[in-house]
Design an enzyme around this catalytic site. Structure first.
Site, short mmCIF file in Angstrom:
data_model
loop_
_atom_site.label_atom_id
_atom_site.label_comp_id
_atom_site.label_asym_id
_atom_site.label_seq_id
_atom_site.Cartn_x
_atom_site.Cartn_y
_atom_site.Cartn_z
N GLU A 128 6.03 19.06 33.80
CA GLU A 128 6.37 17.95 34.69
C GLU A 128 5.14 17.43 35.45
O GLU A 128 5.00 16.24 35.67
CB GLU A 128 7.46 18.37 35.70
N TYR B 83 11.37 13.89 42.59
CA TYR B 83 11.69 13.80 41.16
C TYR B 83 11.39 15.12 40.44
O TYR B 83 12.23 15.67 39.72
CB TYR B 83 10.89 12.65 40.52
N ASP C 194 13.23 8.56 38.74
CA ASP C 194 11.86 8.07 38.61
C ASP C 194 11.92 6.63 38.13
O ASP C 194 13.01 6.04 38.06
CB ASP C 194 11.05 8.96 37.65
#
Ligand code: SF4
Length: 350
Positions: A34, A117, A135
């Site tokens: 991520e 997020y 997002d």
């Protein structure tokens, strides 16, 4: 399960890309992916993810690494604060959490470099916690499907889209729902030319029905771009050169570059050699100019950099020229140091 969730999850099962971080529940690997994907496309980030996961298979391995090694491995990916935060956070997890990745959303959110997020992605993918990911991809999809014209980059928009995303979240199936909505936004409801004709949501999509697909989502602000003019001084004294570890709050912190003279505009050779910055950098009779490069244009999100590389042959040891923050190295060893993409491009073109 609501219809929206049902449709995107079913689409996801047949259309998802097979990505290595999707086949794990290991929060460390999910976090790593991520962070890499925060400002990077999947195809560009993939090799970095694989390199990091191989070199540092656990958070403890990463915590023990030398910062220069981490930065070198990150070289070329840009947005280097991500690498610095990754390293700092790995040490915190290693010490405070004894190497076990925290599982509570609030704890994950408190980690450096982790925003709402990313925290929602880790909490749901690794621990099945019911937090919706929001997002740019999700904002765009929701704005189109529900015909919402609130600017996605306004605080009102952020609130509205976040609340809608949480309402739509299938709480018993948070990991699948979140993966599906992200993938759907990225692959199906793309910013330009989305695949509306074959879209499973087209019967409920307001933008499609009202022909607003190219209008939504609405954005409030335009990003301001600043032009900068870099003159890199590539010194050479008997096969040695000088490099500088960047510190402070400017771009590329902790990466290495050549001694830099920044000017307010692009200087001709004459203007540059006559400038007080250059004159105070090196005495007149202590060097000769070997070559001056073309202008390299390098674009960052808020800056456009125009860089020229001045190759200078010196007649005195470099230690007598450079300041405290620079170090003298053998020219051939430059590849051992983590440098910004701009410098890499210049070195590759030599
Ligand atoms: S119909 Fe088009 S705009 Fe609407 S969700 Fe599908 S791809 Fe996006």
């Amino acid at each position: 399960m609501n219809l929206f969730s049902k449709k995107i999850i079913s689409w996801f099962h047949t259309n998802k890309r097979d990505l290595p971080w999707r086949n794990t529940k290991d929060a460390y690997l999910i976090w790593l992916s991520e962070i890499i994907l925060q400002q990077t496309r999947v195809d560009q980030g993939m090799s970095y993810y694989l390199k990091f996961a191989k070199t540092f298979p656990t958070v403890k391995h990463l915590a023990k690494a030398d910062n220069d090694e981490v930065m070198k491995l990150w070289q070329g990916l840009g947005y280097y604060s991500r690498a610095r935060n990754l390293h700092t956070t790995s040490k915190i997890i290693s010490q405070k959490y004894k190497g076990k990745f925290p599982s509570e959303y609030s704890e994950i959110l408190a980690l450096k470099g982790v925003g709402e997020y990313t925290a929602a992605a880790i909490a749901s993918f690794a621990f099945d916690k019911p937090h919706a990911v929001v997002d740019g991809n999700v904002f765009r999809l929701l704005s189109r499907v529900f015909g919402i014209e609130t600017p996605i980059d306004s605080s009102q928009g952020k609130k509205e889209f976040t609340s809608l995303a949480n309402e739509l979240l299938d709480k018993k199936n948070a990991a699948a729902h979140n993966q599906a909505i992200m993938e759907f936004g990225a692959m199906q409801c793309k910013p330009v030319s989305p695949y509306c004709g074959v879209c499973p949501l087209n019967t409920m999509c307001v933008a499609y029905e009202k022909k607003l697909v190219s209008v939504l989502p609405v954005k409030e602000k335009k990003t301001k771009v600043r032009n900068r003019y870099f003159n890199y001084v590539v010194l050479n004294y008997k096969g040695t050169t000088a490099i500088n570890k960047r510190t402070g709050k400017d771009i590329w912190t902790n990466l290495y570059d050549f001694p830099l003279i920044e000017t307010k505009k692009e200087f001709s050779e004459e203007e540059f050699l006559g400038s007080k910055e250059w004159k105070s950098f090196i005495e007149k009779n202590k060097y000769s100019i070997k070559s001056v490069s073309k202008v390299y244009k390098h674009i960052l999100s808020h800056q456009k950099i125009y860089a020229r590389f001045w190759e200078i042959v010196c007649t005195i040891p470099l230690e007598k020229i450079i300041g405290d923050t620079a170090i003298v190295i053998k020219q051939k060893d430059i590849h051992q140091y983590a440098v910004p993409r701009l410098i890499e491009n210049y070195l590759e073109g030599k």
